[in-house]
Design an enzyme around this catalytic site. Structure first.
Site, PDB file in Angstrom:
ATOM      1  N   ALA A  63       1.007   3.851  -4.621  1.00 28.58           N
ATOM      2  CA  ALA A  63       0.802   4.069  -6.060  1.00 28.58           C
ATOM      3  C   ALA A  63       0.028   2.885  -6.638  1.00 28.58           C
ATOM      4  O   ALA A  63       0.096   1.777  -6.111  1.00 28.58           O
ATOM      5  CB  ALA A  63       2.158   4.196  -6.748  1.00 28.58           C
ATOM      6  N   GLY A 102       3.600   4.902  -1.761  1.00 32.02           N
ATOM      7  CA  GLY A 102       3.161   6.267  -2.028  1.00 32.02           C
ATOM      8  C   GLY A 102       2.193   6.774  -0.974  1.00 32.02           C
ATOM      9  O   GLY A 102       2.111   7.982  -0.732  1.00 32.02           O
ATOM     10  N   GLU A 105       4.372   8.025   1.674  1.00 31.51           N
ATOM     11  CA  GLU A 105       5.047   9.236   1.173  1.00 31.51           C
ATOM     12  C   GLU A 105       4.094  10.423   1.168  1.00 31.51           C
ATOM     13  O   GLU A 105       4.491  11.559   1.425  1.00 31.51           O
ATOM     14  CB  GLU A 105       5.584   8.976  -0.242  1.00 31.51           C
ATOM     15  N   GLU A 125       8.275  -0.598  -1.404  1.00 29.33           N
ATOM     16  CA  GLU A 125       8.615  -0.586  -2.835  1.00 29.33           C
ATOM     17  C   GLU A 125       9.710  -1.582  -3.187  1.00 29.33           C
ATOM     18  O   GLU A 125       9.688  -2.200  -4.254  1.00 29.33           O
ATOM     19  CB  GLU A 125       9.060   0.826  -3.263  1.00 29.33           C
TER      20      GLU A 125
HETATM   21  N1  3HC Z   1      -2.023  -0.864  -6.606  1.00 24.98           N
HETATM   22  C1  3HC Z   1      -2.962  -1.536  -7.293  1.00 24.98           C
HETATM   23  N2  3HC Z   1      -3.708  -2.512  -6.767  1.00 24.98           N
HETATM   24  C2  3HC Z   1      -3.479  -2.832  -5.484  1.00 24.98           C
HETATM   25  C3  3HC Z   1      -2.516  -2.179  -4.703  1.00 24.98           C
HETATM   26  C4  3HC Z   1      -1.758  -1.147  -5.307  1.00 24.98           C
HETATM   27  N3  3HC Z   1      -0.830  -0.464  -4.639  1.00 24.98           N
HETATM   28  N4  3HC Z   1      -2.514  -2.715  -3.467  1.00 24.98           N
HETATM   29  C5  3HC Z   1      -3.468  -3.668  -3.472  1.00 24.98           C
HETATM   30  N5  3HC Z   1      -4.049  -3.728  -4.682  1.00 24.98           N
HETATM   31  C6  3HC Z   1      -5.161  -4.600  -5.087  1.00 24.98           C
HETATM   32  C7  3HC Z   1      -4.775  -6.067  -5.064  1.00 24.98           C
HETATM   33  O1  3HC Z   1      -4.189  -6.446  -6.283  1.00 24.98           O
HETATM   34  C8  3HC Z   1      -6.104  -6.736  -4.813  1.00 24.98           C
HETATM   35  O2  3HC Z   1      -6.777  -6.762  -6.033  1.00 24.98           O
HETATM   36  P1  3HC Z   1      -7.763  -7.981  -6.399  1.00 24.98           P
HETATM   37  O3  3HC Z   1      -8.811  -7.982  -5.336  1.00 24.98           O
HETATM   38  O4  3HC Z   1      -8.227  -7.647  -7.747  1.00 24.98           O
HETATM   39  O5  3HC Z   1      -6.900  -9.215  -6.356  1.00 24.98           O
HETATM   40  C9  3HC Z   1      -6.831  -5.743  -3.907  1.00 24.98           C
HETATM   41  O6  3HC Z   1      -6.164  -4.479  -4.090  1.00 24.98           O
HETATM   42  C10 3HC Z   1      -6.787  -6.088  -2.434  1.00 24.98           C
HETATM   43  O7  3HC Z   1      -5.438  -6.365  -2.079  1.00 24.98           O
HETATM   44  P2  3HC Z   1      -5.058  -7.546  -1.086  1.00 24.98           P
HETATM   45  O8  3HC Z   1      -5.811  -8.766  -1.453  1.00 24.98           O
HETATM   46  O9  3HC Z   1      -3.588  -7.605  -1.051  1.00 24.98           O
HETATM   47  O10 3HC Z   1      -5.652  -6.979   0.288  1.00 24.98           O
HETATM   48  P3  3HC Z   1      -5.039  -7.055   1.736  1.00 24.98           P
HETATM   49  O11 3HC Z   1      -5.994  -6.365   2.617  1.00 24.98           O
HETATM   50  O12 3HC Z   1      -4.622  -8.448   2.050  1.00 24.98           O
HETATM   51  O13 3HC Z   1      -3.692  -6.181   1.677  1.00 24.98           O
HETATM   52  C11 3HC Z   1      -2.300  -4.303   1.202  1.00 24.98           C
HETATM   53  C12 3HC Z   1      -3.725  -4.812   1.410  1.00 24.98           C
HETATM   54  C13 3HC Z   1      -1.502  -4.424   2.494  1.00 24.98           C
HETATM   55  C14 3HC Z   1      -2.385  -2.849   0.781  1.00 24.98           C
HETATM   56  C15 3HC Z   1      -1.617  -5.142   0.101  1.00 24.98           C
HETATM   57  O14 3HC Z   1      -2.458  -5.215  -1.015  1.00 24.98           O
HETATM   58  C16 3HC Z   1      -0.304  -4.595  -0.367  1.00 24.98           C
HETATM   59  O15 3HC Z   1       0.718  -4.879   0.226  1.00 24.98           O
HETATM   60  N6  3HC Z   1      -0.333  -3.814  -1.446  1.00 24.98           N
HETATM   61  C17 3HC Z   1       0.861  -3.307  -2.069  1.00 24.98           C
HETATM   62  C18 3HC Z   1       1.439  -2.185  -1.275  1.00 24.98           C
HETATM   63  C19 3HC Z   1       2.623  -1.622  -1.989  1.00 24.98           C
HETATM   64  O16 3HC Z   1       3.556  -2.318  -2.352  1.00 24.98           O
HETATM   65  N7  3HC Z   1       2.595  -0.312  -2.194  1.00 24.98           N
HETATM   66  C20 3HC Z   1       3.665   0.343  -2.850  1.00 24.98           C
HETATM   67  C21 3HC Z   1       3.309   0.542  -4.255  1.00 24.98           C
HETATM   68  S1  3HC Z   1       4.669   1.237  -5.133  1.00 24.98           S
HETATM   69  C22 3HC Z   1       4.612   2.861  -4.772  1.00 24.98           C
HETATM   70  O17 3HC Z   1       3.819   3.302  -3.980  1.00 24.98           O
HETATM   71  C23 3HC Z   1       5.566   3.680  -5.529  1.00 24.98           C
HETATM   72  C24 3HC Z   1       5.737   5.041  -4.950  1.00 24.98           C
HETATM   73  O18 3HC Z   1       6.908   5.090  -4.190  1.00 24.98           O
HETATM   74  C25 3HC Z   1       5.830   6.091  -6.017  1.00 24.98           C
END
Ligand code: 3HC
Ligand code: NAI
Length: 702
Positions: A63, A102, A105, A125
């Site tokens: 997400a 997400g 999922e 999450e």
């Molecule tokens: N939403 C919005 N922005 C995101 C994002 C996300 N899920 N994941 C990464 N980004 C953005 C980062 O903020 C960063 O932005 P910036 O360049 O402006 O600083 C850019 O994408 C690149 O991210 P990273 O520098 O972290 O890149 P990496 O390659 O090192 O890592 C990654 C990629 C493994 C995907 C890491 O970014 C990460 O762990 N992201 C979060 C993953 C996460 O927690 N997902 C769950 C979200 S909650 C959800 O899905 C709810 C659902 O259950 C309904």
């Protein structure tokens, strides 16, 4: 098709490609695009199956976190996933790179999953103070079983392709071109002409479930102390065996909404962005070319040198260590081996990994042996003359272009740099003890440090799994300077009426793993004492410092290592036991100082310890020593155990309100004097009704 999603057909197969760089986050446009694409595929008589694939670095990072905490426009992700699962035509997820949150999922909503070897799947999450909110807590246990699903969901840890296959999370791990393999797979599915299998129709084996759930709750309470989301994750997974699918899904959505609005999740999301923001450094362009770091050297194999060498080896970088003589070197290398052996015996490292890491660490006899290192990190005694001497020699011996770094915890980087003819290559890399464990590195830029040196060291921090924060030169840099303010007030409280265990309890109740006194005993009271003696010599304080701590150090009560410090420790135990002798000493000091001891409330203890810490943070911002408030938060979260769920001291300050903190500081200043003078920045923010977040926004130049 909708923005962020591409649609094309290949024979009887529709290929839907997520295309929302950089991580295919599932923002509104993508969700809408997905739904429209699915509808098109279902409506098209010529289409018999659908392949869902990601473009770029991975399938999907989940997400869009930036949408959290605000109303989300429809369709919601859970609806999109529900529609995919309900599709009469089979949908095959083709996963490469990350499929997280997400994203994972979404793959679970598909009828089949194939992956290539790069796949990393997980539901992280919980790390954002949330639970999977689009069916993850219901579909994952159905697909892979209760215990493995709980492990993944409650920890947030991801699994690689091989493990995903083993768990049944994906059906096939393919070599070569994923898209072609997924199309083949889809053709086989079409040939079978089966009803698309839906995970929602599966049931979870409930045998032994209560024990598994209890164990998960106990583990989560221990490993993620003070955080709410892990228990919600477990409750929601438990519903997979208690409730019908739709009812459990409804509950999952309710839990998610509750957590999304929680302070803890806001704090953890703040930290997620803070870690990424820390890499934006004024004066260092985003596209700055970094210097390659293929070989490192460490000078000094004491407490810190050992940990630094291990950190580099853990990150796969060969490292050569130099000591005063061969026997000290051997003893240091032996300690490193023993530390790795300890990890193997605890099961956190495999024997193969230990051997591989040890093979990356070697000893050197002289500077000429490390002349070709790309970075040299000095970690000898905290002595300016010694450090200058070493840097003069490094300048002569080490190849041009190498980075010359110092692990000093308090000395002036500029003065050290001036001992070389290449001050632009000199930088501080302040690791925290134990360096092989602690994630923080305060990278300290001198006035002459080159931009590419800064960029390289920040990248290196990330490459070895640490959190690098760029700070400027001042006494104690960011973390220790704030720590002084905190520790001093904790000790003044003892003079005024509190006892160590009372202060420590308030601080641990706030969420720190340890209070200041138990922490002092762990670090060694002699260490802080020596630092203070040095500081007094260099920069005599203009105020009376608390001195009970000094007295303890002089009495040889050095903390855990002498079984006596602020507390008593039984042989082999790390549990602090209050010591009547110390209480007597404290009461005696109050008397000597003519202070009438009084009852001190928990609230006062909290304010006296935490607010001066924040106040010092504000001064650090005023002086430009830290780039932004969120950098300070990272320093305290990763270096000092500030409770994660509170987002760091400056984020916490905003939660309390800058006005409340300023007013409290003004009161404390009146009552206790100059050390508690409110910072100008804090005053300005309070007076203009602003927060540190506002300050950060205004200061951010993109
Ligand atoms: N939403 C919005 N922005 C995101 C994002 C996300 N899920 N994941 C990464 N980004 C953005 C980062 O903020 C960063 O932005 P910036 O360049 O402006 O600083 C850019 O994408 C690149 O991210 P990273 O520098 O972290 O890149 P990496 O390659 O090192 O890592 C990654 C990629 C493994 C995907 C890491 O970014 C990460 O762990 N992201 C979060 C993953 C996460 O927690 N997902 C769950 C979200 S909650 C959800 O899905 C709810 C659902 O259950 C309904
Ligand atoms: P230490 O005393 O454990 O180790 C220093 C090592 O340097 C010793 O093994 C010594 O033999 C070696 N050494 C001295 N002179 C040398 C020389 N000329 N060439 C090669 N080796 C030499 O000290 P510690 O605690 O590891 O501290 C090192 C540095 O790290 C200091 O600058 C300290 O301020 C800093 N630091 C220490 C932290 C801690 O918690 N101990 C935390 C963060 C930084």
């Amino acid at each position: 098709m909708g923005e962020g999603v591409q649609y094309e057909t290949q024979g009887a197969i529709a290929v839907i490609t997520l295309n929302n760089p950089p991580v295919n986050a599932l923002g509104h446009a993508v969700r809408r695009g997905l739904l429209e694409s699915l509808e098109k595929a279902v409506a098209d008589d010529g289409t018999k199956a659908v392949v869902l694939i990601g473009s770029g670095r991975g399938f999907s990072g989940g997400a869009d976190i930036r949408e959290f905490g605000k109303p989300r426009p429809e369709p919601l992700l859970s609806e999109v996933i529900g529609r995919i699962e309900a599709s009469p035509k089979p949908v095959i997820a083709a996963v490469h790179g990350m499929a997280l949150g997400g994203g994972c999922e979404l793959a679970l909503g598909c009828h089949h999953r194939v992956a290539d070897a790069s796949a990393q799947m997980g539901l992280p999450e919980v790390k954002l103070g949330l639970i999977p909110g689009a069916g993850g807590t219901q579909r994952l246990p159905r697909l892979i079983g209760l215990k493995p699903a709980l492990d993944m969901i409650a920890s947030g840890d991801q699994v690689g392709a091989a493990r995903a296959k083993q768990l049944g999370l994906v059906e096939e791990v393919v070599d070569g071109d994923l898209r072609a393999a997924a199309l083949d797979f889809a053709n086989q599915v079409i040939a079978r002409a089966e009803t698309p299998p839906r995970i929602r129709d599966m049931t979870v084996d409930a045998s032994g479930a209560e024990d598994v759930l209890d164990q998960a709750r106990t583990n989560a309470a221990r490993r993620m102390r003070g955080l709410t989301a892990p228990q919600y994750c477990i409750d929601s997974v438990a519903n997979a065996i208690k409730l019908p699918f739709d009812e459990a899904l409804e509950k999952e959505r309710g839990f998610f909404a509750e957590l999304e609005g929680s302070d803890q999740s806001a704090a953890l999301r703040h930290l997620f962005f803070a870690e990424r923001e820390a890499h934006r450094i004024p004066g260092v362009a985003k596209d700055t070319t970094t210097r390659p770091i293929d070989k490192a050297a460490v000078i000094g194999c004491g407490t810190m040198g050992r940990g630094i060498a291990m950190s580099l080896a853990n990150g796969g970088i060969p490292v050569t260590v130099l000591e005063v003589d061969q026997s000290t070197l051997n003893a240091g290398l032996d300690m490193i081996d023993k530390t790795y052996a300890g990890s193997v015996s605890r099961g956190s490292l495999t024997e193969d990994a230990r051997n591989a890491r040890m093979a990356l660490i070697s000893g050197a006899a002289s500077l000429t042996d490390i002349a070709d290192a790309d970075i040299v990190i000095e970690a000898v005694f905290e002595d300016m003359d010694l450090k200058k001497d070493i840097f003069t020699k490094l300048d002569q011996a080490i190849k041009q272009g190498a980075i010359l770094a110092t692990n000093t915890s308090s000395l002036d980087i500029n003065e050290i740099a001036a001992a070389t003819k290449r001050p632009e290559d000199v930088i501080g890399t302040h690791f925290f003890s134990p360096a092989n464990v602690m994630k923080l590195i305060e990278n300290v830029r001198g006035t002459m440090t080159a931009a590419d040196v800064i960029a390289t060291v920040m990248k290196l921090s990330r490459d070895i799994g640490k959190v690098g924060v760029m700070v400027g030169v001042c006494d104690g840099f960011v973390g220790n300077r704030m720590l002084y303010a905190y520790r001093e007030q904790a000790e003044f409280l003892l003079e005024e009426g509190a006892l160590p265990h009372q202060v420590d309890k308030v601080i641990t109740d706030f969420g720190f793993p340890m209070g200041p006194f138990a922490m002092g005993d762990l670090a060694g009271l002699d260490v802080g004492y020596m630092v203070r003696q040095h500081q007094r010599k260099m920069n005599p304080p203009a105020y009376r410092e608390p001195y009970i701590g000094d007295r303890l150090a002089e009495m040889g009560r050095h903390g855990q290592k002498t079984q006596k410090g602020w507390y008593l420790y039984e042989a082999g135990s790390r549990t602090p036991v209050p010591d009547p002798e110390i209480e007597e000493l404290i009461v005696g000091v109050s008397k000597e100082l003519g202070i009438a001891r009084r009852d001190i409330t928990d609230q006062e203890i909290l304010e006296r310890c935490v607010y001066p810490l924040i106040n010092e943070g504000a001064k650090i911002l005023e002086e430009g020593i830290a780039i932004r408030p969120s950098d300070i938060d990272l320093v305290w979260i990763y270096g000092y155990g500030f409770p994660r769920g509170r987002g760091g001291p400056m984020f916490h300050a905003d939660a309390v309100g800058t006005k409340t903190i300023y007013e409290a500081m003004a009161r404390l200043f009146e009552a206790h004097g100059a050390l508690l003078r409110p910072a100008t920045l804090l005053k300005e923010l309070a007076k203009s009704g602003k927060s540190f977040a506002d300050f950060q926004k205004e200061a951010t130049v993109r």
